[in-house]
Each structure stands twice: as structure tokens, then as C-alpha cells.
Design a protein around this motif. Structure first.
Motif, PDB file in Angstrom:
ATOM      1  N   PRO A  95       1.025  -0.869  -0.435  1.00 44.41           N
ATOM      2  CA  PRO A  95       0.392  -0.308   0.055  1.00 44.41           C
ATOM      3  C   PRO A  95       0.328   1.026   0.058  1.00 44.41           C
ATOM      4  O   PRO A  95       2.141   1.592   0.221  1.00 44.41           O
ATOM      5  N   GLY A  96       0.327   2.507  -0.466  1.00 46.53           N
ATOM      6  CA  GLY A  96       1.268   3.348  -0.468  1.00 46.53           C
ATOM      7  C   GLY A  96       1.691   3.928   1.549  1.00 46.53           C
ATOM      8  O   GLY A  96       0.686   3.155   2.438  1.00 46.53           O
ATOM      9  N   GLY A  97       2.775   4.296   1.470  1.00 44.93           N
ATOM     10  CA  GLY A  97       3.436   4.475   3.034  1.00 44.93           C
ATOM     11  C   GLY A  97       2.677   6.203   3.201  1.00 44.93           C
ATOM     12  O   GLY A  97       2.231   6.479   2.790  1.00 44.93           O
ATOM     13  N   THR A  98       3.364   5.849   4.362  1.00 46.60           N
ATOM     14  CA  THR A  98       2.869   6.793   5.247  1.00 46.60           C
ATOM     15  C   THR A  98       2.790   8.292   4.874  1.00 46.60           C
ATOM     16  O   THR A  98       3.398   9.475   5.630  1.00 46.60           O
ATOM     17  N   THR A  99       4.503   8.209   4.204  1.00 45.29           N
ATOM     18  CA  THR A  99       5.621   9.840   4.341  1.00 45.29           C
ATOM     19  C   THR A  99       4.836  10.221   3.507  1.00 45.29           C
ATOM     20  O   THR A  99       5.166  11.296   2.545  1.00 45.29           O
ATOM     21  N   ALA A 100       4.038   9.542   2.125  1.00 43.28           N
ATOM     22  CA  ALA A 100       2.983  10.004   1.132  1.00 43.28           C
ATOM     23  C   ALA A 100       2.816  11.459   1.399  1.00 43.28           C
ATOM     24  O   ALA A 100       2.737  11.517   0.691  1.00 43.28           O
ATOM     25  N   SER A 101       1.929  10.915   2.865  1.00 46.83           N
ATOM     26  CA  SER A 101       1.524  13.023   3.508  1.00 46.83           C
ATOM     27  C   SER A 101       1.855  13.789   4.046  1.00 46.83           C
ATOM     28  O   SER A 101       1.638  14.706   3.360  1.00 46.83           O
ATOM     29  N   LEU A 102       2.875  13.372   3.989  1.00 45.44           N
ATOM     30  CA  LEU A 102       4.349  14.166   4.380  1.00 45.44           C
ATOM     31  C   LEU A 102       4.256  14.619   2.891  1.00 45.44           C
ATOM     32  O   LEU A 102       4.597  16.681   3.345  1.00 45.44           O
ATOM     33  N   TYR A 103       5.015  14.104   2.215  1.00 46.56           N
ATOM     34  CA  TYR A 103       5.644  14.682   0.526  1.00 46.56           C
ATOM     35  C   TYR A 103       4.234  15.913   0.473  1.00 46.56           C
ATOM     36  O   TYR A 103       4.080  16.706  -0.328  1.00 46.56           O
TER      37      TYR A 103
ATOM     38  N   ILE B 145      -4.096  10.217   3.272  1.00 45.48           N
ATOM     39  CA  ILE B 145      -4.421  10.117   4.909  1.00 45.48           C
ATOM     40  C   ILE B 145      -5.789   8.976   4.647  1.00 45.48           C
ATOM     41  O   ILE B 145      -5.991   7.635   5.054  1.00 45.48           O
ATOM     42  N   SER B 146      -6.399   9.319   4.092  1.00 42.51           N
ATOM     43  CA  SER B 146      -7.795   7.952   3.516  1.00 42.51           C
ATOM     44  C   SER B 146      -7.092   7.766   2.774  1.00 42.51           C
ATOM     45  O   SER B 146      -7.515   5.562   2.761  1.00 42.51           O
ATOM     46  N   LEU B 147      -6.734   7.865   1.299  1.00 39.81           N
ATOM     47  CA  LEU B 147      -5.828   6.668   0.532  1.00 39.81           C
ATOM     48  C   LEU B 147      -5.222   5.565   1.545  1.00 39.81           C
ATOM     49  O   LEU B 147      -5.628   3.776   1.007  1.00 39.81           O
ATOM     50  N   THR B 148      -4.394   5.765   2.125  1.00 36.57           N
ATOM     51  CA  THR B 148      -3.259   4.817   2.649  1.00 36.57           C
ATOM     52  C   THR B 148      -3.897   4.099   3.914  1.00 36.57           C
ATOM     53  O   THR B 148      -3.980   2.737   3.827  1.00 36.57           O
ATOM     54  N   ALA B 149      -5.252   4.846   4.778  1.00 34.24           N
ATOM     55  CA  ALA B 149      -6.143   3.624   5.817  1.00 34.24           C
ATOM     56  C   ALA B 149      -6.495   2.722   4.731  1.00 34.24           C
ATOM     57  O   ALA B 149      -6.944   1.554   5.056  1.00 34.24           O
TER      58      ALA B 149
ATOM     59  N   SER C  84      -4.612   0.723   3.393  1.00 30.66           N
ATOM     60  CA  SER C  84      -3.889  -0.710   3.473  1.00 30.66           C
ATOM     61  C   SER C  84      -4.884  -1.657   4.111  1.00 30.66           C
ATOM     62  O   SER C  84      -4.600  -2.930   4.285  1.00 30.66           O
ATOM     63  N   LEU C  85      -6.445  -1.203   3.615  1.00 32.44           N
ATOM     64  CA  LEU C  85      -7.040  -2.244   4.413  1.00 32.44           C
ATOM     65  C   LEU C  85      -6.893  -3.635   3.373  1.00 32.44           C
ATOM     66  O   LEU C  85      -7.560  -4.577   3.490  1.00 32.44           O
ATOM     67  N   THR C  86      -7.236  -2.716   2.398  1.00 35.29           N
ATOM     68  CA  THR C  86      -7.400  -4.018   1.095  1.00 35.29           C
ATOM     69  C   THR C  86      -6.045  -4.410   0.776  1.00 35.29           C
ATOM     70  O   THR C  86      -5.873  -6.594   0.055  1.00 35.29           O
ATOM     71  N   ALA C  87      -5.560  -4.049   1.357  1.00 31.93           N
ATOM     72  CA  ALA C  87      -3.702  -5.083   0.891  1.00 31.93           C
ATOM     73  C   ALA C  87      -3.443  -5.918   1.723  1.00 31.93           C
ATOM     74  O   ALA C  87      -2.791  -7.394   1.680  1.00 31.93           O
ATOM     75  N   MET C  88      -4.302  -6.445   2.871  1.00 28.32           N
ATOM     76  CA  MET C  88      -4.735  -7.637   3.923  1.00 28.32           C
ATOM     77  C   MET C  88      -4.775  -8.890   2.698  1.00 28.32           C
ATOM     78  O   MET C  88      -4.808  -9.459   3.233  1.00 28.32           O
ATOM     79  N   VAL C  89      -5.477  -8.467   1.695  1.00 23.88           N
ATOM     80  CA  VAL C  89      -6.419  -9.284   0.639  1.00 23.88           C
ATOM     81  C   VAL C  89      -5.143  -9.222  -0.185  1.00 23.88           C
ATOM     82  O   VAL C  89      -3.969 -10.261  -0.767  1.00 23.88           O
ATOM     83  N   THR C  90      -4.688  -8.488  -0.472  1.00 24.12           N
ATOM     84  CA  THR C  90      -4.256  -7.769  -2.147  1.00 24.12           C
ATOM     85  C   THR C  90      -2.602  -8.638  -2.444  1.00 24.12           C
ATOM     86  O   THR C  90      -2.288  -8.497  -3.176  1.00 24.12           O
ATOM     87  N   LEU C  91      -2.093  -8.294  -0.874  1.00 24.80           N
ATOM     88  CA  LEU C  91      -0.627  -8.667  -1.323  1.00 24.80           C
ATOM     89  C   LEU C  91      -0.013  -9.855  -0.670  1.00 24.80           C
ATOM     90  O   LEU C  91       0.524 -10.295  -1.281  1.00 24.80           O
TER      91      LEU C  91
ATOM     92  N   VAL D 115       0.432  -0.745  11.173  1.00 26.59           N
ATOM     93  CA  VAL D 115       0.212   0.337  10.118  1.00 26.59           C
ATOM     94  C   VAL D 115      -0.778   1.473  10.191  1.00 26.59           C
ATOM     95  O   VAL D 115      -0.801   2.378  10.014  1.00 26.59           O
ATOM     96  N   PHE D 116      -1.998   0.474  10.414  1.00 22.77           N
ATOM     97  CA  PHE D 116      -2.810   1.382  11.061  1.00 22.77           C
ATOM     98  C   PHE D 116      -2.280   2.169  12.242  1.00 22.77           C
ATOM     99  O   PHE D 116      -3.149   3.838  12.090  1.00 22.77           O
ATOM    100  N   ALA D 117      -1.944   2.056  13.137  1.00 20.88           N
ATOM    101  CA  ALA D 117      -1.370   2.795  13.972  1.00 20.88           C
ATOM    102  C   ALA D 117      -0.665   4.125  13.982  1.00 20.88           C
ATOM    103  O   ALA D 117      -1.344   4.979  14.193  1.00 20.88           O
ATOM    104  N   VAL D 118       0.233   3.354  13.504  1.00 16.92           N
ATOM    105  CA  VAL D 118       1.108   4.358  12.503  1.00 16.92           C
ATOM    106  C   VAL D 118      -0.222   5.828  11.911  1.00 16.92           C
ATOM    107  O   VAL D 118       0.427   6.739  11.748  1.00 16.92           O
ATOM    108  N   ILE D 119      -0.298   5.186  11.153  1.00 14.06           N
ATOM    109  CA  ILE D 119      -1.474   6.114  10.390  1.00 14.06           C
ATOM    110  C   ILE D 119      -2.362   6.783  11.107  1.00 14.06           C
ATOM    111  O   ILE D 119      -2.227   8.299  11.070  1.00 14.06           O
ATOM    112  N   LEU D 120      -2.790   6.126  11.378  1.00 17.27           N
ATOM    113  CA  LEU D 120      -4.282   6.822  12.571  1.00 17.27           C
ATOM    114  C   LEU D 120      -4.169   7.687  13.765  1.00 17.27           C
ATOM    115  O   LEU D 120      -4.634   8.296  14.047  1.00 17.27           O
TER     116      LEU D 120
END
Length: 297
Positions: free
Chosen positions: A83-91, A103-107, A110-117, A144-149
Motif C-alpha cells: 500500500p501507499g506509505g505514510t510518508t506520502a502524506s508528508l510529501y 491519509i484516507s487512501l493510505t488507510a 492498507s486494509l485492501t492490502a490484507m487481501v491483495t498483498l 500500519v494503522f497505528a502509525v497512520i491513524l
């Protein structure tokens, strides 16, 4: 790669960065996303479907023409599926993108990555190595969710209750975020300095091509359908900056392979520089567009 910098330092640094981003956000920033559902669908479609397909074609070229090893091929596919990294929000924040969209896209991603990855990794193992599929560890996604949200929510609460304080802190937090990011980049390069030449030779060109194409698709796919520049910048950073910490950690701890982790390590260092260059170019383009619009008026 499986060092204190990766397992402790990077998540802590990103948590601090996300706290600073939260200070600049309000609930209204997220409710505005309801007015752009197709933008969200487009960006997620590019990240979840288009990029893995492009990466698969790219990997096949390098396997057939440059004799890329099967494990490196699997590692590259894991980068594409992460998934997209949290640093994407900073950039996005630094280059005037829509941070709430990031932030919404990353969250969501990250959820869909539980299946797709796991699916992409399992397919890649079967296709390139005749191996088996894996299951993505739940605790990694929780991290991932803890660091993001969590830090973002704390920052938003502070802004809602101490608005003037949050306003005063915006400039120093932005500067501090840049310093933290630079420290992380320097630390990552220093930690892998002895192995960087070997890594760059083996996957450097492939990683660079994939990263540049990701950034280009991330910006121009939304723009071609009429999306505004802040959302396109957010998309560019979201698609170009992958959560390589996640894919690298899975490669080392779940698959027990440092070779599979090499593309994540190289991409994780390279993307900071290419994203910064892309952001600077987009800012310059934005200034020209604004001047042209002002002249037309």
C-alpha cells in the motif's frame, strides 16, 4: 535491513510526522472527500490493479532479458502490491497536495492490502519459484494503522481544542518533519551502505523505472479526468511512495528471505529522492499554471 532503524526508528519517526500532519487537519477536510468518490476509485484502481500489472510485465522483461533471479522478481511484485506509505502524506503536505486524501487512501489501501498483498505474493511465488502462498500477519497491518491513524487523530483533537496553538505550531512542525525525514533517509543509507552497490546493480534500473512510472501515473491519471491539482499531487505521492517497510518486513520475517527484501530496500531509499524531484517539478508547473490563469483573467 532487519535493524532497529527499520523496526523501531522508522515507525517512531513516521508517527511523529503523522502527529504534525494531524495538527493541520479538520474533520471538514475528510468530509470533502465525499464530493470526489471517483477520484478515490481511480487512484485505488491504479494502485491495486494497474501498477501490479505493469510491474509484472516489467519483471518479465528483466527475467527474460537480464536474467533477473526468481526471488528478486517476487520481491519486486511485493513492492508493487504494497500500500501507499505514510510518508506520502508528508510529501503531499510539503508540495501542496490534499493531505486528507492521502491519509484516507493510505488507510483504505492498507486494509485492501490484507487481501491483495498475500494474493500477489502467493501468485509471484508460484509463477517465479513454484513456491506456496503466504498469509499476511495481522499484527503488521495493525502497526500500519497505528502509525497512520492514531497520531493523526491526536493531532486533530489538539487542533480542534487548541486551534491557536496548532496554528502556531504548523511552521515549526513542518520544519521538524523535514528534519526527521532527512534523518531517516541518512540513517537508512548508512545502515545499508555496505550492501547498496550490490543492491543497485541487481535491481536499480528496474526499481527506478517502476518508481518513475508510478509517479507519472499517479499525477496524470487523475488530471486527465479533470481532477484538481492538489488531489493529483496527493495521488502522485500516494502511488509513488509505497510502504516498503511493510513489504521488507514481510520478506524478512514471514518469507525468511533477505533476497526478496532487496527490491523493497532499494525502492525505500530511492523513492524519497524521486518523489522530492517530482514534487519540485509539480510545484514549478503549478506556479506557471497559476500565472497563466492570472494573465488570462
Amino acid at each position: 535491513m532487519d535493524s532497529a532503524l527499520t523496526t523501531i526508528g522508522l515507525p517512531v519517526a513516521l508517527g511523529i510526522i503523522m502527529l504534525g500532519l494531524g495538527l493541520s487537519l479538520t474533520v471538514r477536510d475528510f468530509t470533502r472527500l465525499l464530493s470526489m468518490p471517483w477520484t478515490i476509485v481511480l487512484v485505488l484502481g491504479c494502485q491495486i490493479v494497474l501498477l501490479p500489472l505493469f510491474c509484472f510485465g516489467l519483471v518479465l522483461v528483466f527475467v527474460t532479458r537480464f536474467d533477473l533471479s526468481p526471488l528478486l522478481a517476487v520481491g519486486m511484485m511485493m513492492v508493487a502490491a504494497s500500500p501507499g506509505g505514510t510518508t506520502a502524506s508528508l510529501y503531499s503536505y510539503l508540495f501542496k497536495g490534499n493531505v486528507a486524501l492521502n491519509i484516507s487512501l493510505t488507510a483504505v489501501n492498507s486494509l485492501t492490502a490484507m487481501v491483495t498483498l498475500p494474493l500477489v505474493t502467493g501468485f509471484s511465488l508460484g509463477y517465479f519459484t513454484e513456491g506456496g502462498s503466504i498469509g499476511l500477519q495481522t499484527d503488521k497491518m495493525i502497526q500500519v494503522f497505528a502509525v497512520i491513524l492514531v497520531p493523526v487523530v491526536i493531532g486533530m483533537v489538539v487542533r480542534a481544542r487548541l486551534t491557536s496553538f496548532a496554528g502556531r505550531m504548523e511552521r515549526p512542525v513542518k520544519l521538524g518533519s523535514i528534519l526527521v525525514l532527512v534523518a531517516v533517509i541518512v540513517g537508512a543509507i548508512a545502515a545499508e551502505w555496505a550492501h547498496l552497490p550490490e543492491y543497485i546493480v541487481s535491481v536499480g534500473l528496474m526499481v527506478l523505472v517502476f518508481n518513475v512510472v508510478s509517479l507519472v501515473i499517479g499525477y496524470w491519471a487523475p488530471r486527465l479526468v479533470g481532477t484538481e491539482r492538489p488531489e493529483a499531487v496527493a495521488s502522485c505521492m500516494e502511488i509513488g511512495l509505497h510502504n516498503t517497510t511493510l513489504s521488507l518486513t514481510i520478506a524478512v520475517t514471514v518469507l525468511n528471505s533477505t533476497e526478496i527484501a532487496i527490491p523493497s530496500a532499494v525502492y525505500g531509499v530511492l523513492m524519497f529522492f524521486t518523489a522530492a524531484a517530482a514534487g519540485a517539478l509539480l510545484n514549478r508547473r503549478g506556479v506557471r499554471e497559476d500565472r497563466a490563469a492570472a494573465g488570462a483573467v
